[in-house]
Write a protein that holds these residues in place. Structure first.
Motif, PDB file in Angstrom:
ATOM      1  N   ILE A   1       0.842  -1.205   0.000  1.00  0.00           N
ATOM      2  CA  ILE A   1       0.000   0.000   0.000  1.00  0.00           C
ATOM      3  C   ILE A   1       0.872   1.248   0.000  1.00  0.00           C
ATOM      4  O   ILE A   1       0.644   2.195  -0.756  1.00  0.00           O
ATOM      5  CB  ILE A   1      -0.943  -0.006   1.212  1.00  0.00           C
ATOM      6  CG1 ILE A   1      -1.939  -1.160   1.095  1.00  0.00           C
ATOM      7  CG2 ILE A   1      -1.686   1.323   1.322  1.00  0.00           C
ATOM      8  CD1 ILE A   1      -2.795  -1.356   2.333  1.00  0.00           C
ATOM      9  N   GLY A   2       1.892   1.257   0.850  1.00  0.00           N
ATOM     10  CA  GLY A   2       2.794   2.405   0.907  1.00  0.00           C
ATOM     11  C   GLY A   2       3.537   2.637  -0.395  1.00  0.00           C
ATOM     12  O   GLY A   2       3.672   3.784  -0.852  1.00  0.00           O
ATOM     13  N   PHE A   3       3.996   1.557  -1.013  1.00  0.00           N
ATOM     14  CA  PHE A   3       4.721   1.703  -2.278  1.00  0.00           C
ATOM     15  C   PHE A   3       3.802   2.153  -3.410  1.00  0.00           C
ATOM     16  O   PHE A   3       4.240   2.867  -4.312  1.00  0.00           O
ATOM     17  CB  PHE A   3       5.414   0.392  -2.638  1.00  0.00           C
ATOM     18  CG  PHE A   3       6.748   0.205  -1.964  1.00  0.00           C
ATOM     19  CD1 PHE A   3       7.878   0.845  -2.451  1.00  0.00           C
ATOM     20  CD2 PHE A   3       6.867  -0.583  -0.833  1.00  0.00           C
ATOM     21  CE1 PHE A   3       9.116   0.692  -1.832  1.00  0.00           C
ATOM     22  CE2 PHE A   3       8.088  -0.741  -0.201  1.00  0.00           C
ATOM     23  CZ  PHE A   3       9.213  -0.109  -0.699  1.00  0.00           C
TER      24      PHE A   3
ATOM     25  N   GLY B 112      -1.465  -6.534  -8.600  1.00  0.00           N
ATOM     26  CA  GLY B 112      -0.054  -6.815  -8.849  1.00  0.00           C
ATOM     27  C   GLY B 112       0.273  -6.829 -10.327  1.00  0.00           C
ATOM     28  O   GLY B 112       1.322  -6.329 -10.754  1.00  0.00           O
ATOM     29  N   GLY B 113      -0.641  -7.381 -11.146  1.00  0.00           N
ATOM     30  CA  GLY B 113      -0.429  -7.399 -12.592  1.00  0.00           C
ATOM     31  C   GLY B 113      -0.432  -6.000 -13.192  1.00  0.00           C
ATOM     32  O   GLY B 113       0.391  -5.685 -14.058  1.00  0.00           O
ATOM     33  N   LEU B 114      -1.363  -5.154 -12.727  1.00  0.00           N
ATOM     34  CA  LEU B 114      -1.402  -3.766 -13.212  1.00  0.00           C
ATOM     35  C   LEU B 114      -0.112  -3.028 -12.862  1.00  0.00           C
ATOM     36  O   LEU B 114       0.438  -2.281 -13.686  1.00  0.00           O
ATOM     37  CB  LEU B 114      -2.590  -3.035 -12.594  1.00  0.00           C
ATOM     38  CG  LEU B 114      -3.949  -3.241 -13.257  1.00  0.00           C
ATOM     39  CD1 LEU B 114      -5.053  -2.655 -12.393  1.00  0.00           C
ATOM     40  CD2 LEU B 114      -3.973  -2.613 -14.646  1.00  0.00           C
ATOM     41  N   LEU B 115       0.371  -3.234 -11.657  1.00  0.00           N
ATOM     42  CA  LEU B 115       1.618  -2.568 -11.249  1.00  0.00           C
ATOM     43  C   LEU B 115       2.814  -3.094 -12.025  1.00  0.00           C
ATOM     44  O   LEU B 115       3.756  -2.348 -12.316  1.00  0.00           O
ATOM     45  CB  LEU B 115       1.826  -2.746  -9.742  1.00  0.00           C
ATOM     46  CG  LEU B 115       0.894  -1.923  -8.862  1.00  0.00           C
ATOM     47  CD1 LEU B 115       0.913  -2.431  -7.429  1.00  0.00           C
ATOM     48  CD2 LEU B 115       1.279  -0.444  -8.905  1.00  0.00           C
ATOM     49  N   LEU B 116       2.768  -4.375 -12.376  1.00  0.00           N
ATOM     50  CA  LEU B 116       3.849  -4.930 -13.200  1.00  0.00           C
ATOM     51  C   LEU B 116       3.827  -4.301 -14.587  1.00  0.00           C
ATOM     52  O   LEU B 116       4.892  -3.945 -15.128  1.00  0.00           O
ATOM     53  CB  LEU B 116       3.689  -6.447 -13.294  1.00  0.00           C
ATOM     54  CG  LEU B 116       4.776  -7.185 -14.078  1.00  0.00           C
ATOM     55  CD1 LEU B 116       6.140  -6.983 -13.424  1.00  0.00           C
ATOM     56  CD2 LEU B 116       4.451  -8.677 -14.170  1.00  0.00           C
ATOM     57  N   VAL B 117       2.634  -4.143 -15.159  1.00  0.00           N
ATOM     58  CA  VAL B 117       2.506  -3.467 -16.454  1.00  0.00           C
ATOM     59  C   VAL B 117       3.003  -2.024 -16.344  1.00  0.00           C
ATOM     60  O   VAL B 117       3.735  -1.532 -17.219  1.00  0.00           O
ATOM     61  CB  VAL B 117       1.039  -3.493 -16.930  1.00  0.00           C
ATOM     62  CG1 VAL B 117       0.844  -2.585 -18.143  1.00  0.00           C
ATOM     63  CG2 VAL B 117       0.623  -4.918 -17.277  1.00  0.00           C
ATOM     64  N   ALA B 118       2.605  -1.342 -15.264  1.00  0.00           N
ATOM     65  CA  ALA B 118       3.053   0.041 -15.058  1.00  0.00           C
ATOM     66  C   ALA B 118       4.568   0.116 -14.944  1.00  0.00           C
ATOM     67  O   ALA B 118       5.212   0.985 -15.551  1.00  0.00           O
ATOM     68  CB  ALA B 118       2.396   0.626 -13.806  1.00  0.00           C
ATOM     69  N   GLY B 119       5.151  -0.803 -14.179  1.00  0.00           N
ATOM     70  CA  GLY B 119       6.597  -0.780 -13.984  1.00  0.00           C
ATOM     71  C   GLY B 119       7.365  -1.068 -15.255  1.00  0.00           C
ATOM     72  O   GLY B 119       8.350  -0.386 -15.569  1.00  0.00           O
TER      73      GLY B 119
ATOM     74  N   VAL C  32       8.806   4.375 -11.041  1.00  0.00           N
ATOM     75  CA  VAL C  32       8.790   3.085 -11.749  1.00  0.00           C
ATOM     76  C   VAL C  32       9.327   1.978 -10.833  1.00  0.00           C
ATOM     77  O   VAL C  32       8.754   0.885 -10.764  1.00  0.00           O
ATOM     78  CB  VAL C  32       9.605   3.182 -13.048  1.00  0.00           C
ATOM     79  CG1 VAL C  32       9.892   1.800 -13.609  1.00  0.00           C
ATOM     80  CG2 VAL C  32       8.858   4.022 -14.078  1.00  0.00           C
ATOM     81  N   LEU C  33      10.413   2.256 -10.140  1.00  0.00           N
ATOM     82  CA  LEU C  33      10.962   1.265  -9.205  1.00  0.00           C
ATOM     83  C   LEU C  33       9.963   0.946  -8.095  1.00  0.00           C
ATOM     84  O   LEU C  33       9.791  -0.218  -7.708  1.00  0.00           O
ATOM     85  CB  LEU C  33      12.268   1.785  -8.602  1.00  0.00           C
ATOM     86  CG  LEU C  33      13.476   1.835  -9.540  1.00  0.00           C
ATOM     87  CD1 LEU C  33      14.663   2.480  -8.832  1.00  0.00           C
ATOM     88  CD2 LEU C  33      13.849   0.440 -10.028  1.00  0.00           C
ATOM     89  N   ALA C  34       9.284   1.985  -7.583  1.00  0.00           N
ATOM     90  CA  ALA C  34       8.283   1.770  -6.531  1.00  0.00           C
ATOM     91  C   ALA C  34       7.134   0.908  -7.034  1.00  0.00           C
ATOM     92  O   ALA C  34       6.611   0.048  -6.307  1.00  0.00           O
ATOM     93  CB  ALA C  34       7.761   3.116  -6.023  1.00  0.00           C
ATOM     94  N   ALA C  35       6.721   1.113  -8.287  1.00  0.00           N
ATOM     95  CA  ALA C  35       5.651   0.300  -8.862  1.00  0.00           C
ATOM     96  C   ALA C  35       6.065  -1.162  -8.967  1.00  0.00           C
ATOM     97  O   ALA C  35       5.263  -2.070  -8.681  1.00  0.00           O
ATOM     98  CB  ALA C  35       5.263   0.849 -10.238  1.00  0.00           C
TER      99      ALA C  35
END
Length: 232
Positions: free
Chosen positions: A23-25, A148-155, A194-197
């Motif tokens: 949540i924080g990241f 998690g998948g959305l954040l992986l796509v974002a990253g 990007v690293l945080a994502a």
């Protein structure tokens, strides 16, 4: 046995440390990526250079001190001040859009826009995850995996954007005075975001794995409880 079942139920109702850290990241990633997306300091000129033609340059807004029109061979026209990239009011600005937007820059815009949209949707899902959902809900693990998948796509998209921009933006042949330009704070925020994502994505996938394991353990314990209850 009843106490054991109550203990298992209490375990199911708690989020994991990985989920709380994620949540924080997500908050960090969303703020940094949104600021980088909107601010015009991906490339900035050295403020000590008095004759610099570039001031600062972003994905959507560009600021020039005195940029000569690259399509005007006589250089009668100069562009000064900050303008939106698609400014329809400045005479001749639409004619130099091809110069301002080479192919690598369009790629940067596209991938970082995908990154921004994905992390924005992830932020909404994270609010849902934090405020409205709990481990005892049926779709809880699915929600975590989708997030998690959305954040992986974002990253991944954001990483492509910053790598392309870093490798092409400050080379000879594009912005004038490239030797006196450097990557600005907007670009730095984009890299950190990007690293945080990516970290948030890894934490959510870890959380999903733990929650799935908890569900399996609870199911196994319930089966054992029912079998022992039948024997009695």
């Amino acid at each position: 046995m009843v106490e054991l079942r109550s203990f298992e139920d209490d375990r199911m109702k708690k989020r994991t440390l990985a989920g709380n850290a994620a949540i924080g990241f997500v908050v960090i990633a969303f703020i940094l990526i949104a600021v980088a997306f909107a601010t015009p300091s991906w490339i900035v000129s050295d403020y000590r250079i008095t004759g610099a033609r570039l001031d600062r340059f972003g994905l959507w807004t560009h600021c020039f001190r005195s940029l000569p029109d690259p399509v005007d061979v006589y250089q009668y026209r100069f562009f000064v001040g900050c303008r939106w990239l698609y400014d329809p009011f400045t005479t001749g600005y639409d004619q130099i859009r091809g110069f301002l937007m080479p192919s690598f820059f369009k790629a940067t815009q596209f991938f970082f826009t995908v990154c921004f949209i994905a992390v924005m949707i992830s932020a909404l899902l994270t609010i849902l995850y934090f405020l409205c959902c709990g481990p005892d809900m049926n779709r809880y693990v699915t929600l975590i995996r989708v997030n998690g998948g959305l954040l992986l796509v974002a990253g991944i998209s954001g990483a492509i954007a910053v790598i392309v921009f870093a490798s092409k933006a400050n080379k000879k042949g594009w912005m004038p005075g490239h030797q006196n330009n450097f990557f600005g704070w907007s670009f730095a925020l984009a890299c950190i975001g990007v690293l945080a994502a990516l970290v948030a994505s890894a934490l959510f996938f870890s959380d999903a794995h733990v929650q799935q394991r908890k569900r399996k353990q609870l199911k196994d314990s319930q089966i054992r409880f029912e079998m022992e209850h039948e024997k009695i």
